[in-house]
Write a protein that holds these residues in place. Sequence first.
Motif, PDB file in Angstrom:
ATOM      1  N   ALA A  56       0.852  -1.191   0.000  1.00  0.00           N
ATOM      2  CA  ALA A  56       0.000   0.000   0.000  1.00  0.00           C
ATOM      3  C   ALA A  56       0.883   1.235   0.000  1.00  0.00           C
ATOM      4  CB  ALA A  56      -0.907   0.014   1.233  1.00  0.00           C
ATOM      5  N   GLY A  57       0.336   2.357  -0.472  1.00  0.00           N
ATOM      6  CA  GLY A  57       1.054   3.621  -0.454  1.00  0.00           C
ATOM      7  C   GLY A  57       0.464   4.581   0.555  1.00  0.00           C
ATOM      8  N   LYS A  58       1.339   5.293   1.262  1.00  0.00           N
ATOM      9  CA  LYS A  58       0.901   6.326   2.207  1.00  0.00           C
ATOM     10  C   LYS A  58       1.427   7.659   1.698  1.00  0.00           C
ATOM     11  CE  LYS A  58       0.887   7.687   7.083  1.00  0.00           C
ATOM     12  NZ  LYS A  58       1.432   7.408   8.439  1.00  0.00           N
ATOM     13  N   THR A  59       0.597   8.335   0.911  1.00  0.00           N
ATOM     14  CA  THR A  59       1.057   9.521   0.189  1.00  0.00           C
ATOM     15  C   THR A  59       0.100  10.698   0.326  1.00  0.00           C
ATOM     16  OG1 THR A  59       2.039   8.011  -1.417  1.00  0.00           O
ATOM     17  CG2 THR A  59       1.908  10.328  -2.055  1.00  0.00           C
ATOM     18  N   GLY A  83      -3.645 -12.158   6.607  1.00  0.00           N
ATOM     19  CA  GLY A  83      -2.776 -13.313   6.409  1.00  0.00           C
ATOM     20  C   GLY A  83      -1.646 -13.081   5.425  1.00  0.00           C
ATOM     21  N   ALA A  84      -1.654 -11.935   4.744  1.00  0.00           N
ATOM     22  CA  ALA A  84      -0.591 -11.617   3.791  1.00  0.00           C
ATOM     23  C   ALA A  84       0.542 -10.878   4.488  1.00  0.00           C
ATOM     24  CB  ALA A  84      -1.146 -10.767   2.653  1.00  0.00           C
ATOM     25  N   GLU A  85       1.664 -10.742   3.796  1.00  0.00           N
ATOM     26  CA  GLU A  85       2.737  -9.856   4.232  1.00  0.00           C
ATOM     27  C   GLU A  85       2.330  -8.461   3.760  1.00  0.00           C
ATOM     28  OE1 GLU A  85       7.032 -10.046   5.598  1.00  0.00           O
ATOM     29  OE2 GLU A  85       6.163 -11.731   4.525  1.00  0.00           O
ATOM     30  N   ASN A  86       1.887  -7.619   4.675  1.00  0.00           N
ATOM     31  CA  ASN A  86       1.337  -6.310   4.322  1.00  0.00           C
ATOM     32  C   ASN A  86       2.347  -5.209   4.598  1.00  0.00           C
ATOM     33  OD1 ASN A  86      -1.338  -7.169   3.513  1.00  0.00           O
ATOM     34  ND2 ASN A  86      -1.730  -7.606   5.678  1.00  0.00           N
ATOM     35  N   LEU A  87       2.659  -4.425   3.556  1.00  0.00           N
ATOM     36  CA  LEU A  87       3.663  -3.375   3.665  1.00  0.00           C
ATOM     37  C   LEU A  87       3.064  -2.025   3.279  1.00  0.00           C
ATOM     38  CD1 LEU A  87       6.619  -5.169   1.835  1.00  0.00           C
ATOM     39  CD2 LEU A  87       6.125  -5.202   4.278  1.00  0.00           C
ATOM     40  N   VAL A  88       3.641  -0.963   3.819  1.00  0.00           N
ATOM     41  CA  VAL A  88       3.264   0.406   3.465  1.00  0.00           C
ATOM     42  C   VAL A  88       4.524   1.142   3.027  1.00  0.00           C
ATOM     43  CG1 VAL A  88       2.344   2.607   4.281  1.00  0.00           C
ATOM     44  CG2 VAL A  88       1.331   0.466   5.086  1.00  0.00           C
ATOM     45  N   ILE A  89       4.446   1.776   1.864  1.00  0.00           N
ATOM     46  CA  ILE A  89       5.568   2.580   1.368  1.00  0.00           C
ATOM     47  C   ILE A  89       5.109   4.035   1.298  1.00  0.00           C
ATOM     48  CG2 ILE A  89       7.223   2.956  -0.489  1.00  0.00           C
ATOM     49  CD1 ILE A  89       6.841   0.088  -1.352  1.00  0.00           C
ATOM     50  N   GLU A  90       5.838   4.906   1.937  1.00  0.00           N
ATOM     51  CA  GLU A  90       5.473   6.316   1.943  1.00  0.00           C
ATOM     52  C   GLU A  90       5.926   7.008   0.657  1.00  0.00           C
ATOM     53  OE1 GLU A  90       6.250   8.578   5.391  1.00  0.00           O
ATOM     54  OE2 GLU A  90       5.633   7.003   6.792  1.00  0.00           O
ATOM     55  N   GLY A  91       5.087   7.907   0.172  1.00  0.00           N
ATOM     56  CA  GLY A  91       5.466   8.757  -0.945  1.00  0.00           C
ATOM     57  C   GLY A  91       5.209   8.205  -2.329  1.00  0.00           C
ATOM     58  N   VAL A  92       4.604   7.015  -2.432  1.00  0.00           N
ATOM     59  CA  VAL A  92       4.352   6.462  -3.765  1.00  0.00           C
ATOM     60  C   VAL A  92       2.925   6.786  -4.214  1.00  0.00           C
ATOM     61  CG1 VAL A  92       6.011   4.577  -3.575  1.00  0.00           C
ATOM     62  CG2 VAL A  92       3.660   4.195  -2.837  1.00  0.00           C
ATOM     63  N   ARG A  93       2.806   7.103  -5.477  1.00  0.00           N
ATOM     64  CA  ARG A  93       1.487   7.341  -6.057  1.00  0.00           C
ATOM     65  C   ARG A  93       1.008   6.082  -6.765  1.00  0.00           C
ATOM     66  NH1 ARG A  93      -0.436  12.634  -6.314  1.00  0.00           N
ATOM     67  NH2 ARG A  93       0.981  14.137  -5.367  1.00  0.00           N
ATOM     68  N   HIS A  94      -0.281   6.080  -7.071  1.00  0.00           N
ATOM     69  CA  HIS A  94      -0.944   4.850  -7.502  1.00  0.00           C
ATOM     70  C   HIS A  94      -0.469   4.306  -8.839  1.00  0.00           C
ATOM     71  CE1 HIS A  94      -4.203   1.915  -7.654  1.00  0.00           C
ATOM     72  NE2 HIS A  94      -4.403   2.290  -8.918  1.00  0.00           N
ATOM     73  N   SER A  95      -0.348   5.157  -9.833  1.00  0.00           N
ATOM     74  CA  SER A  95      -0.226   4.691 -11.218  1.00  0.00           C
ATOM     75  C   SER A  95       1.160   4.925 -11.804  1.00  0.00           C
ATOM     76  CB  SER A  95      -1.262   5.417 -12.082  1.00  0.00           C
ATOM     77  OG  SER A  95      -1.026   5.217 -13.456  1.00  0.00           O
ATOM     78  N   LYS A 120      13.001  -1.394  -4.512  1.00  0.00           N
ATOM     79  CA  LYS A 120      13.964  -2.005  -3.587  1.00  0.00           C
ATOM     80  C   LYS A 120      13.287  -2.590  -2.351  1.00  0.00           C
ATOM     81  CE  LYS A 120      17.733   1.157  -4.863  1.00  0.00           C
ATOM     82  NZ  LYS A 120      18.579   2.281  -4.370  1.00  0.00           N
ATOM     83  N   VAL A 121      12.150  -1.989  -1.969  1.00  0.00           N
ATOM     84  CA  VAL A 121      11.434  -2.436  -0.769  1.00  0.00           C
ATOM     85  C   VAL A 121      10.801  -3.806  -0.975  1.00  0.00           C
ATOM     86  CG1 VAL A 121       9.539  -1.907   0.825  1.00  0.00           C
ATOM     87  CG2 VAL A 121      10.997  -0.059  -0.033  1.00  0.00           C
ATOM     88  N   TRP A 122      10.219  -4.031  -2.181  1.00  0.00           N
ATOM     89  CA  TRP A 122       9.443  -5.262  -2.342  1.00  0.00           C
ATOM     90  C   TRP A 122      10.060  -6.316  -3.257  1.00  0.00           C
ATOM     91  CZ3 TRP A 122       7.855  -6.074  -7.340  1.00  0.00           C
ATOM     92  CH2 TRP A 122       7.658  -4.955  -8.164  1.00  0.00           C
ATOM     93  N   VAL A 123      11.091  -5.968  -4.005  1.00  0.00           N
ATOM     94  CA  VAL A 123      11.652  -6.946  -4.942  1.00  0.00           C
ATOM     95  C   VAL A 123      12.255  -8.143  -4.204  1.00  0.00           C
ATOM     96  CG1 VAL A 123      13.969  -5.935  -5.099  1.00  0.00           C
ATOM     97  CG2 VAL A 123      12.996  -7.163  -7.063  1.00  0.00           C
TER      98      VAL A 123
END
Length: 231
Positions: free
Chosen positions: A154-157, A197-209, A224-227
């Motif tokens: 998810a993105g927190k932007t 039940g998933a590995e849920n992550l939040v990345i700040e500053g990313v936009r949707h598209s 780099k965070v999710w690869v």
Amino acid sequence: MPLPTVIVPGYLESAIAYLPLEKSLQQLGFPTATVPLRRRDWFPTVGGKSVAPILRLLDQTVKKILQESQATQINLIGHSAGGWISRIYLGEKPYSARGELNPSVWNAHPQVATLITLGTPHISQERWTRWNLDFVTNNYPGAFYQNVHYVCIAGKTIFGQRRPGSWFAYSSYQLTCGQGNTWGDGITPITAAHLEGAENLVIEGVRHSPRSPGIWYGSPEPLKVWVKYLI
């Protein structure tokens, strides 16, 4: 050797928008292909209709890359609607449009090692998407298949507010999760982008598209965070 990877574009997006991400993954050693969608390929699905045309192209892409790589499994990356479409693809329940006589069964979960969803709205209050998303939620709740590693990003932007600059985000979040005053990537609120039940992550500053100004989930730094979750 890394597994081959297939990218599933978001709603109304064409494959060309994902070429930079595809090239980045290839440079990291992952044989990667994007489902060869054109914008017009989505038109038959508009209004909550069956996404079977997209699933067929996804299946063809997966079979092709498995054959070319001589692998038995893939990584699957679904952006936006491509994430919940991928969850239908994993499943063994007959999927069809309302009233369709010949439902399809994809049952692809044995071939998928990892499913990464990027800004995917896994829930929605919007009436045109409810039928498809209810199908996914009712048949494959959460990180449903134990043999698949689910990673939901998810993105927190943008915080949705009823004021200039964040009104669109507010409206989109409200249509998705029923609450506009919350954080998200400008389209999908964080609460909708995660699965139990998933590995849920939040990345700040990313936009949707991939067409958004600035950086999105597939840009070099967020990548780099999710690869590292790809196999």
